[in-house]
Scaffold this active site. Structure first.
Site, PDB file in Angstrom:
ATOM      1  N   CYS A 132       0.831  -1.194   0.000  1.00 27.94           N
ATOM      2  CA  CYS A 132       0.000   0.000   0.000  1.00 27.94           C
ATOM      3  C   CYS A 132       0.870   1.250   0.000  1.00 27.94           C
ATOM      4  CB  CYS A 132      -0.955   0.076   1.190  1.00 27.94           C
ATOM      5  SG  CYS A 132      -2.053  -1.322   1.319  1.00 27.94           S
ATOM      6  N   LYS A 152       5.854  -4.060  -4.112  1.00 31.95           N
ATOM      7  CA  LYS A 152       7.291  -3.832  -4.018  1.00 31.95           C
ATOM      8  C   LYS A 152       7.796  -3.958  -2.599  1.00 31.95           C
ATOM      9  CE  LYS A 152      11.237  -2.423  -5.712  1.00 31.95           C
ATOM     10  NZ  LYS A 152      11.981  -3.466  -6.436  1.00 31.95           N
TER      11      LYS A 152
HETATM   12  O1  M6R Z   1      12.819  -4.601   0.045  1.00 33.18           O
HETATM   13  P1  M6R Z   1      13.416  -5.938   0.285  1.00 33.18           P
HETATM   14  O2  M6R Z   1      14.760  -6.098  -0.355  1.00 33.18           O
HETATM   15  O3  M6R Z   1      13.483  -6.289   1.748  1.00 33.18           O
HETATM   16  O4  M6R Z   1      12.442  -6.969  -0.416  1.00 33.18           O
HETATM   17  C1  M6R Z   1      12.652  -8.347  -0.321  1.00 33.18           C
HETATM   18  C2  M6R Z   1      11.786  -9.112  -1.299  1.00 33.18           C
HETATM   19  O5  M6R Z   1      10.439  -8.872  -1.048  1.00 33.18           O
HETATM   20  C3  M6R Z   1      12.099  -8.721  -2.751  1.00 33.18           C
HETATM   21  O6  M6R Z   1      13.440  -8.933  -3.069  1.00 33.18           O
HETATM   22  C4  M6R Z   1      11.219  -9.562  -3.718  1.00 33.18           C
HETATM   23  O7  M6R Z   1      11.582 -10.898  -3.654  1.00 33.18           O
HETATM   24  C5  M6R Z   1      11.327  -9.022  -5.141  1.00 33.18           C
HETATM   25  N1  M6R Z   1      10.022  -8.951  -5.731  1.00 33.18           N
HETATM   26  C6  M6R Z   1      12.156  -9.884  -6.031  1.00 33.18           C
HETATM   27  O8  M6R Z   1      12.233  -9.404  -7.326  1.00 33.18           O
END
Ligand code: M6R
Length: 646
Positions: free
Chosen positions: A2, A641
């Site tokens: 969100c 994201k």
């Molecule tokens: O913001 P973060 O690096 O903590 O996020 C971790 C994962 O949610 C993130 O890398 C997710 O796997 C992506 N969609 C991969 O492309």
């Protein structure tokens, strides 16, 4: 998950229409009255849409009361709704783009939710864990609910408390007081933003375990889930602490705790360039971000050594005696960031001789892990807001461990709650599928490993200088991979009908294979799995049948322990069973051509640095395949994201 925006301004019509970028038609049809809060809020939502895109909504205060529009689907649906049914001019507004938790993505469940007989509007990011109990209580008080959301319950609670304050004759800012009282009662994770028609010029917000930053303007102030929410309007921002309430008016920002005691935030300068968060001529943010990678790695390396060639990590403000006594490193992360951690493990153990574990943040604290004062936790997160990682960081610190965050987002929660932070300088990553952040995370983790090796005397200065010199050649080598990407793009497009793609790698190529598979799963919605090549014969080889595409990340022929020869044998084993092999190999490794249907070369580089190159063709492959299927590569289905719920 969100995206949230709030705005309050003093002067009408000072904003030119940012809505042109969202939907030119909207601006043409709107009158001057639409410039102001709505414009700022819509521009913020456009930039924050990557956080959730199930539905979107806005509410503004007008002379006739609160007016709201909301719509299921992407932000363009809301824009169309605003064109069809315009809102009057306003200087106070809130907006929300949703990733559904409680209740499906419908118009009804979209935020804002109204309360106090439509006089109050509220938006929310997070999950209110005691919402069922509160709903029962509020229903008993005579409130009715029309959505399936926990948010509407929070709105009802704030509305009821507001009315109570008014009716009991309490003086003061009722909205802030009601929000304080409500936050005391809520459990779970939440950022709430509320406006009330009887208090034009005020937006009040509360946060617990969910992101919120303040943007400081001149005669106007902003709230956003992250700085992208107001990056077009101001570079001055304030990060908030845990369990805080913030009230913005055009000229003031007041921060308290949930009980009204004054509290403070940390002001910081937003260094991200607004243009960096645009597509810059590419078809998608993802494509642009893949092409940003030489810069992302280069910027992350910048300014890390002194005139004597010593590696310096100024931000790493943890006592050197503590760092010298570390006897275990635990890397905590999720998704792509966890794969960056897995790559880094090979380098850190090799350079520092410190046992290094990599654990998915959401698994970590539930298994009674052995963590103490001698453990260094490295939390890797692009967003700095991933709830699973944040909770794991808190747990590790409670056990006495020191935590270094590797993070791309200034002002986010994980760095703030860590003992030190090493920022990656990849710039804003908007596409949901992570690309440039991954390479920047590996780079930053390598710098950390080299720094520890220097500090603890595991490596001589010239050895460290050699690795840094090799790292400095990486941006140009990534560029070379990008310049030579036509063939892999074409292959991706040709394989649009593939039902399943397997990925094999060994040593540092193993996490790269898993990352390649993750990119394909999240973008193209097909079965994809990454395996350690040596594991094939222990089961996965049973998946191989005639025509099965297998992407192989081939180690360099100069890699230690004849890994190259072993993976070549694996390739032969799967080809013998009908696999179609797509091999990513080092330039000059022509031996693999005899065993592969398709070969893509990356420039020669030391084994430990190879993931910074071999990942790139896999990203391009996934992008091309998903694009050929006609999918939205920036906003894949079901994802967001920034995963701010557990
Ligand atoms: O913001 P973060 O690096 O903590 O996020 C971790 C994962 O949610 C993130 O890398 C997710 O796997 C992506 N969609 C991969 O492309």
């Amino acid at each position: 998950m969100c995206g949230i925006v709030g705005y309050v301004g003093r002067d009408n019509g000072q904003r030119s229409s940012a809505l042109e970028t969202v939907a030119p038609a909207f601006d043409q049809e709107s009158s001057e009255a639409q410039h102001g809060a709505l414009d700022v809020v819509m521009e913020g939502l456009r930039r924050l849409e990557y956080r959730g895109y199930d539905s979107a909504g806005v509410a503004v205060i007008t002379p006739d009361g609160i007016e709201s529009r909301k719509k299921a689907g992407k932000l363009t649906n809301l824009v169309a709704e605003l064109v069809a049914d315009p809102l009057p001019r306003s200087l106070t507004g809130i907006g929300h783009t949703r990733w559904a938790t409680h209740g499906g993505p419908t118009d009804q469940n979209a935020h804002p939710h109204l309360a106090d007989d439509g006089r109050l509007a509220l938006i929310h990011n997070g999950i209110i864990e005691n919402y069922a109990e509160l709903k029962a209580e509020l229903t008993g008080e005579g409130l009715t609910f029309i959505s399936d959301t926990d948010t509407e319950v929070a709105a009802g609670l704030v509305g009821l408390l507001y009315r109570g304050l008014v009716e009991s004759g309490v003086e003061g800012d009722h909205l802030t007081l009601a929000l304080q009282q409500a936050c005391q009662r809520l459990e779970g994770a939440f950022t709430l933003l509320a406006i009330h028609q009887d208090q034009p010029g005020v937006v009040a917000a509360g946060r617990r375990n969910s992101p919120l930053v303040v943007g400081l303007g001149d005669g106007e102030n902003f709230l956003g889930s992250d700085v992208s929410g107001f990056i077009d309007f101001t570079r001055r921002a304030v990060e908030l602490g845990q369990d805080q309430i913030v009230t913005i008016t055009p000229d003031d920002v007041t921060i308290t705790d949930f009980f009204g005691a004054p509290a403070g935030g940390r002001e910081f300068h937003v260094s991200w360039d607004a243009a960096a968060a645009e597509k810059g001529g590419f078809d998608s943010f993802m494509e642009k971000e893949i092409h940003d990678q030489p810069d992302a790695v280069g910027q992350t390396l910048l300014g890390r050594s002194d005139v004597d060639g010593n590696l310096i990590l100024d931000e790493l403000r943890i006592d050197e005696t503590i760092l010298r006594s570390v006897d275990k490193i635990v890397v905590l992360a999720c998704g792509t960031s966890a794969y960056a951690g897995q790559v880094a493990k090979y380098a850190i153990e090799h350079w520092c001789r410190i046992p290094t574990e990599v654990e998915l943040s959401h698994e970590f604290r539930y298994r009674d892990p052995i963590v103490n004062e001698k453990t260094l936790v490295v939390a890797i997160s692009q967003s700095g807001e991933t709830m699973d990682t944040l909770m794991a960081v808190r747990y590790a610190r409670e056990q006495g461990a020191k935590v270094v965050a590797i993070c791309n987002t200034n002002g986010s929660t994980i760095p703030r709650e860590s003992d030190a932070v090493l920022y990656t300088h990849a710039g804003p990553e908007i596409a949901v599928a992570s690309t440039k952040a991954f390479l920047a995370q590996i780079t930053a983790a390598y710098l950390l490993g080299l720094y520890l090796a220097q500090l603890r005397g595991n490596k001589y200065r010239d050895e460290i200088a050699d690795v840094l010199a090799d790292l400095s050649t990486i941006p140009a080598k990534i560029q070379a991979v990008l310049d030579d990407a036509d063939k892999i793009k074409q292959l991706g497009a040709d394989m649009a009908n593939a039902k399943s793609v397997l990925f094999l790698g060994r040593h540092v190529g193993f996490p790269v294979a898993m990352e390649g598979a993750l990119k394909l799963k999240e973008l193209a919605y097909i079965h994809a799995e990454g395996f350690a090549a040596g594991e094939l014969k222990h089961g996965p080889i049973a998946l191989i049948e005639e025509g099965q595409p297998v992407v192989v990340v081939m180690p360099s022929p100069s890699a230690r322990d004849s890994l190259h020869a072993k993976v070549v044998s694996n390739v032969q084993e799967i080809r013998a069973r009908g696999a179609v092999t797509i091999v990513i190999a080092e330039a000059g490794d022509t031996t693999v051509e005899a065993y592969s249907e398709h070969v893509f070369y990356v420039p020669e580089t030391p084994t430990l640095l190879a993931p910074l190159l071999t990942t790139v063709p896999l990203q391009i492959f996934a992008l091309a395949l998903a694009s050929a299927k006609g999918y939205d590569v920036d906003q894949p289905r079901n994802l967001a994201k920034s995963v701010t719920v557990e």
